[in-house]
Scaffold this active site. Sequence first.
Site, PDB file in Angstrom:
ATOM      1  N   HIS A   1       0.838  -1.206   0.000  1.00  0.00           N
ATOM      2  CA  HIS A   1       0.000   0.000   0.000  1.00  0.00           C
ATOM      3  C   HIS A   1       0.868   1.249   0.000  1.00  0.00           C
ATOM      4  CE1 HIS A   1       0.066   1.207   4.352  1.00  0.00           C
ATOM      5  NE2 HIS A   1       0.153  -0.078   4.595  1.00  0.00           N
TER       6      HIS A   1
ATOM      7  N   ASP B   1       5.513   2.513   7.374  1.00  0.00           N
ATOM      8  CA  ASP B   1       4.261   1.829   7.037  1.00  0.00           C
ATOM      9  C   ASP B   1       3.566   2.692   5.987  1.00  0.00           C
ATOM     10  OD1 ASP B   1       1.877   0.504   6.898  1.00  0.00           O
ATOM     11  OD2 ASP B   1       1.242   0.938   8.937  1.00  0.00           O
TER      12      ASP B   1
ATOM     13  N   GLU C   1      -5.274   1.772   1.913  1.00  0.00           N
ATOM     14  CA  GLU C   1      -5.225   0.600   2.796  1.00  0.00           C
ATOM     15  C   GLU C   1      -5.562   0.985   4.223  1.00  0.00           C
ATOM     16  OE1 GLU C   1      -3.006  -2.323   5.522  1.00  0.00           O
ATOM     17  OE2 GLU C   1      -2.951  -0.142   5.414  1.00  0.00           O
ATOM     18  N   GLU C   2      -5.046   2.131   4.624  1.00  0.00           N
ATOM     19  CA  GLU C   2      -5.161   2.528   6.037  1.00  0.00           C
ATOM     20  C   GLU C   2      -6.602   2.830   6.456  1.00  0.00           C
ATOM     21  OE1 GLU C   2      -2.913   2.161   8.117  1.00  0.00           O
ATOM     22  OE2 GLU C   2      -0.963   2.370   7.164  1.00  0.00           O
TER      23      GLU C   2
ATOM     24  N   ASP D   1       4.374  -5.507   3.731  1.00  0.00           N
ATOM     25  CA  ASP D   1       4.011  -4.462   4.688  1.00  0.00           C
ATOM     26  C   ASP D   1       5.023  -4.440   5.831  1.00  0.00           C
ATOM     27  OD1 ASP D   1       2.347  -2.576   6.199  1.00  0.00           O
ATOM     28  OD2 ASP D   1       0.657  -3.310   5.038  1.00  0.00           O
TER      29      ASP D   1
ATOM     30  N   HIS E   1       2.898   3.658  12.998  1.00  0.00           N
ATOM     31  CA  HIS E   1       1.872   4.717  13.050  1.00  0.00           C
ATOM     32  C   HIS E   1       2.287   5.864  13.968  1.00  0.00           C
ATOM     33  CE1 HIS E   1      -1.793   2.532  11.112  1.00  0.00           C
ATOM     34  NE2 HIS E   1      -0.670   2.368  10.436  1.00  0.00           N
TER      35      HIS E   1
END
Length: 340
Positions: free
Chosen positions: A59, A172, A201-202, A224, A315
């Site tokens: 992603h 990420d 994706e998130e 990922d 994140h």
Amino acid sequence: MIKLIKKLSEAHGVPGGEDEIRNIITKELEGICEISSDVMGNLVAKRGEGGKKIMLAAHMDEIGLMVRHIDESGFIKFITLGGFFDQTLLNQPVVVHTKFGRIPGVIGSKPPHLMEEKERDKVVKAKDMFIDVGAGDSEAAKKLGVTVGDYITFDMPFKELKSGLISGKSFDNRLGCAVMIEVMKKVKTNHTVVAVGTVQEEIGLKGARTSAYTLEPDVALALDVAPAGDFPGTKPEESRIKLGGGPVITVADGRGRGIITHPSVRDSLIAAADEGKIQYQLEVGDGGTTDATAIQLTRGGVLSGVVSVPTRYIHTPVEVAGKKDVEDTVKLVVAYIEGL
Ligand code: ZN
């Protein structure tokens, strides 16, 4: 590869605004792959013809924010796009992506001097935070180009730490993107390999769902990052993943509500690692999930797995990973495809 990771990490691409990342991947794979994109914005880079169709999905989007209101003093209120722990947002430098270009800002907060005792123990919620771009009032903010719906991203330079570790924002999933690019450059196979830079994706694995439907792959791997737990305050039973332990092969994630990797994919990945003498780690994840979950459930089902780079502090704007783990993740995915 470090140069590529730096470029991808410092680039900006929130869900639905992945253009910059799509351009970087396109430049890297032009001449090696046949490149197209679809209505959602997924980048599709195809190599070879015939044989099995192998889909790689990385992603392109990162977690970010979006302007929802500009108050009369020119401060920006925002919503979050993706999974944040609100505390990590406070006092971060950000970039607001306006129609006139990018402008810097900061997420402000009350200084301790102005806090009452009980305020110090409280987590400030994202909905109570604001961004200061120095506008002064709403008219000035408008003149700067700030508009409801503008994207906002972290502003954090890439850094090399000691012992082969690297740190930055959006590992990420720019590490997954870097792995995908390197695999496409290196892999030698008679099968067809399709690298997909997926969008959104998130916020719900959206691009993976539509691209897998179109592609109908025989087998798919999501590339990922996996949450490492090798730092103070995290117990091995919460995450046994560590930096330096090699690529992570997911057995299950999202407490089984994500993916339960098909045994044939899981075992072939393990066999490829063993044969290539690549150190690896098995993951049974509690929290998040990946594009593979959406791909697996496409049409009549797709053989799917996940290979991830172990990463600390996912994140946040200061994610940390190891260079050797990234390289070994490339090696594992190449070995897996070449073994099919
Ligand atoms: Zn991710």
